[in-house]
Write a protein that holds these residues in place. Structure first.
Motif, PDB file in Angstrom:
ATOM      1  N   ARG A   1       0.859  -1.179   0.000  1.00 16.93           N
ATOM      2  CA  ARG A   1       0.000   0.000   0.000  1.00 16.93           C
ATOM      3  C   ARG A   1       0.895   1.228   0.000  1.00 16.93           C
ATOM      4  NH1 ARG A   1      -3.054  -0.875   4.280  1.00 16.93           N
ATOM      5  NH2 ARG A   1      -2.204   0.718   5.654  1.00 16.93           N
ATOM      6  N   LEU A   2       0.747   2.045  -1.060  1.00 16.60           N
ATOM      7  CA  LEU A   2       1.613   3.189  -1.259  1.00 16.60           C
ATOM      8  C   LEU A   2       1.012   4.466  -0.683  1.00 16.60           C
ATOM      9  CD1 LEU A   2       2.560   2.395  -4.952  1.00 16.60           C
ATOM     10  CD2 LEU A   2       4.019   2.095  -2.955  1.00 16.60           C
ATOM     11  N   ALA A   3       1.872   5.440  -0.424  1.00 15.10           N
ATOM     12  CA  ALA A   3       1.424   6.707   0.156  1.00 15.10           C
ATOM     13  C   ALA A   3       0.506   7.477  -0.789  1.00 15.10           C
ATOM     14  CB  ALA A   3       2.638   7.562   0.521  1.00 15.10           C
ATOM     15  N   ASP A   4       0.573   7.193  -2.101  1.00 14.22           N
ATOM     16  CA  ASP A   4      -0.300   7.885  -3.045  1.00 14.22           C
ATOM     17  C   ASP A   4      -1.667   7.228  -3.187  1.00 14.22           C
ATOM     18  OD1 ASP A   4       0.147   5.614  -4.559  1.00 14.22           O
ATOM     19  OD2 ASP A   4       1.338   6.617  -6.105  1.00 14.22           O
ATOM     20  N   GLY A   5      -1.941   6.209  -2.339  1.00 18.09           N
ATOM     21  CA  GLY A   5      -3.251   5.563  -2.332  1.00 18.09           C
ATOM     22  C   GLY A   5      -3.337   4.302  -3.150  1.00 18.09           C
ATOM     23  N   ARG A   6      -2.338   4.025  -3.963  1.00 18.82           N
ATOM     24  CA  ARG A   6      -2.358   2.810  -4.777  1.00 18.82           C
ATOM     25  C   ARG A   6      -2.013   1.571  -3.956  1.00 18.82           C
ATOM     26  NH1 ARG A   6       1.764   2.900  -9.146  1.00 18.82           N
ATOM     27  NH2 ARG A   6       2.882   4.358  -7.756  1.00 18.82           N
ATOM     28  N   THR A   7      -2.511   0.422  -4.407  1.00 22.57           N
ATOM     29  CA  THR A   7      -2.112  -0.875  -3.873  1.00 22.57           C
ATOM     30  C   THR A   7      -1.514  -1.687  -5.011  1.00 22.57           C
ATOM     31  OG1 THR A   7      -3.828  -0.876  -2.162  1.00 22.57           O
ATOM     32  CG2 THR A   7      -2.880  -3.005  -2.767  1.00 22.57           C
ATOM     33  N   VAL A   8      -0.293  -2.167  -4.827  1.00 24.74           N
ATOM     34  CA  VAL A   8       0.434  -2.904  -5.858  1.00 24.74           C
ATOM     35  C   VAL A   8       0.729  -4.303  -5.326  1.00 24.74           C
ATOM     36  CG1 VAL A   8       2.482  -2.945  -7.332  1.00 24.74           C
ATOM     37  CG2 VAL A   8       1.445  -0.756  -6.674  1.00 24.74           C
ATOM     38  N   ARG A   9       0.565  -5.310  -6.194  1.00 24.87           N
ATOM     39  CA  ARG A   9       0.751  -6.699  -5.761  1.00 24.87           C
ATOM     40  C   ARG A   9       1.754  -7.420  -6.651  1.00 24.87           C
ATOM     41  NH1 ARG A   9      -4.612  -5.380  -5.264  1.00 24.87           N
ATOM     42  NH2 ARG A   9      -5.523  -5.656  -3.181  1.00 24.87           N
ATOM     43  N   ALA A  10       2.408  -8.411  -6.074  1.00 24.45           N
ATOM     44  CA  ALA A  10       3.322  -9.270  -6.824  1.00 24.45           C
ATOM     45  C   ALA A  10       3.073 -10.711  -6.415  1.00 24.45           C
ATOM     46  CB  ALA A  10       4.767  -8.893  -6.559  1.00 24.45           C
ATOM     47  N   ASP A  11       2.725 -11.554  -7.389  1.00 23.36           N
ATOM     48  CA  ASP A  11       2.562 -12.989  -7.167  1.00 23.36           C
ATOM     49  C   ASP A  11       3.866 -13.661  -7.576  1.00 23.36           C
ATOM     50  OD1 ASP A  11       1.988 -15.682  -7.169  1.00 23.36           O
ATOM     51  OD2 ASP A  11       0.122 -15.507  -8.300  1.00 23.36           O
ATOM     52  N   MET A  12       4.623 -14.160  -6.605  1.00 26.97           N
ATOM     53  CA  MET A  12       5.939 -14.710  -6.895  1.00 26.97           C
ATOM     54  C   MET A  12       5.887 -16.044  -7.617  1.00 26.97           C
ATOM     55  SD  MET A  12       8.030 -13.591  -3.452  1.00 26.97           S
ATOM     56  CE  MET A  12       6.672 -13.775  -2.276  1.00 26.97           C
ATOM     57  N   LEU A  13       4.709 -16.670  -7.675  1.00 27.76           N
ATOM     58  CA  LEU A  13       4.564 -17.966  -8.344  1.00 27.76           C
ATOM     59  C   LEU A  13       3.966 -17.836  -9.738  1.00 27.76           C
ATOM     60  CD1 LEU A  13       3.151 -20.045  -5.340  1.00 27.76           C
ATOM     61  CD2 LEU A  13       5.540 -19.629  -5.963  1.00 27.76           C
ATOM     62  N   ALA A  14       3.450 -16.669 -10.091  1.00 22.82           N
ATOM     63  CA  ALA A  14       2.754 -16.486 -11.367  1.00 22.82           C
ATOM     64  C   ALA A  14       3.692 -16.755 -12.544  1.00 22.82           C
ATOM     65  CB  ALA A  14       2.197 -15.076 -11.464  1.00 22.82           C
ATOM     66  N   GLY A  15       3.176 -17.526 -13.517  1.00 27.26           N
ATOM     67  CA  GLY A  15       3.937 -17.817 -14.715  1.00 27.26           C
ATOM     68  C   GLY A  15       4.929 -18.942 -14.579  1.00 27.26           C
ATOM     69  N   HIS A  16       4.952 -19.598 -13.427  1.00 21.74           N
ATOM     70  CA  HIS A  16       5.909 -20.682 -13.189  1.00 21.74           C
ATOM     71  C   HIS A  16       5.143 -21.945 -12.809  1.00 21.74           C
ATOM     72  CE1 HIS A  16       9.231 -17.852 -13.361  1.00 21.74           C
ATOM     73  NE2 HIS A  16       8.538 -17.067 -12.563  1.00 21.74           N
ATOM     74  N   SER A  17       5.075 -22.887 -13.723  1.00 22.09           N
ATOM     75  CA  SER A  17       4.365 -24.137 -13.464  1.00 22.09           C
ATOM     76  C   SER A  17       5.322 -25.178 -12.910  1.00 22.09           C
ATOM     77  CB  SER A  17       3.717 -24.657 -14.754  1.00 22.09           C
ATOM     78  OG  SER A  17       4.724 -24.888 -15.737  1.00 22.09           O
ATOM     79  N   GLY A  18       4.764 -26.208 -12.339  1.00 22.06           N
ATOM     80  CA  GLY A  18       5.585 -27.283 -11.808  1.00 22.06           C
ATOM     81  C   GLY A  18       6.037 -27.012 -10.388  1.00 22.06           C
TER      82      GLY A  18
END
Length: 315
Positions: free
Chosen positions: A236-253
């Protein structure tokens, strides 16, 4: 032209395959030996195999070692390598507790030998994109989730579930990687509260840990009983935005995201050995674990009880 670093790998368990694959593809590093107590594991590798890491250090004389043995053996193997003047890349955590970690850091400084603790999630491509997206904007709060069913990830010997060998439960194992992400995004951080849930055997299986980092806040959520796997960051950023990162996205297996992360771990280690880069030796992560357990219950010991040191390179 700079000669490749001659690297030996001590411990051929679950994580070693990611290091070995990265070593095979590296032009800056060359695998020269492996060490493990299991002869079957040794036979699967084209480089010389050893069952005693001290003998390997004497006979092979590598420039560096990658240490991927169980946590309770980290301190002994790292100390032996440092005594031989061999640079060390040790899988997190650096050691079982802060006393062992401090002793290793002092030894590395005395011998003037690089000691590098690997926190692979900081090299995740989704984390890199998140940092780019948030560049220049102050953070209000960072939440890191690290959920998995540990029995599906621990490997055949299951040492992760032995608190004396692991150093604890989910806080000691997943906690350092999650904490390192907090430090990467917010800088130095301290634990302010910890709510920990344990199973009937006393192993911590869930944790909700709050931290303070300058003007920002952080929350680390850990779960060893999760049906599946979830590893992500929410900012959660000071400018009101919420940014997310999925560390598993795009990696199968199984553990698919680790392949690219360990390529970057070894690149960072090689730069560190050659004098380009910084590393705190993992002491901050050990203090995080200590403080989380301490705040769970002020009457508990500062560090989980340590197992006796063992000098062989078992995975």
């Amino acid at each position: 032209m700079t000669a490749p670093l001659r690297v030996a790998v001590v411990g051929l368990g679950v994580i070693s395959r990611f290091y070995l694959a990265a070593l095979r593809d590296s032009s800056a590093m060359q695998p020269v030996a492996v060490c493990d107590s299991d002869l079957t594991r040794l036979a699967a590798h084209p480089v010389p195999g050893h069952t005693d890491h001290r003998r390997m250090l004497r006979e092979t004389r590598p420039d560096a070692v990658v240490v991927t043995v169980p946590n309770d053996v980290h301190a002994q193997v790292c100390a032996d390598a440092l005594e031989h003047g061999v640079a060390v890349c040790v899988e997190k955590p650096l050691a079982l507790d802060t006393a062992q970690g401090t002793a290793l850091r002092k030894l590395a400084e005395q011998r003037d030998v690089p000691l590098f603790t690997a926190f692979h999630r900081r090299y995740n491509e989704a984390v890199a994109r998140l940092r780019d997206e948030c560049a220049g904007v102050p953070f209000d709060e960072v939440t890191v989730r690290y959920f998995e069913r540990i029995e599906e990830h621990a490997g055949p010997d299951g040492w992760y579930l032995d608190m004396r060998r692991c150093g604890g439960g989910c806080v000691a194992d997943n906690g350092p990687n999650a904490f390192d992400l907090v430090r990467l995004l917010l800088g130095p951080a301290e634990v302010t509260s910890a709510r920990i849930t344990r199973d009937a055997g006393g192993v911590d299986r869930q944790a909700d840990i709050r931290l303070r980092a300058g003007s920002g806040r952080a929350r680390i959520l850990l779960d060893w009983s999760f049906p599946g796997e979830r590893k992500d960051i929410e900012v959660r950023l000071a400018d009101g935005r919420t940014v997310r990162a999925d560390m598993l996205a795009g990696h199968s297996g199984f553990k698919g995201s680790l392949w690219h992360e360990y390529v970057e771990v070894l690149r960072a280690f090689e730069r560190y050995v050659r004098g380009d880069g910084e590393c705190d030796g993992g002491l901050a992560a050990l203090r995080f674990v200590r403080d989380a357990y301490r705040l769970e219950d002020p009457g508990r010991p500062s560090d989980p009880p340590a197992a006796p040191a063992r000098g062989r390179g078992a995975a």
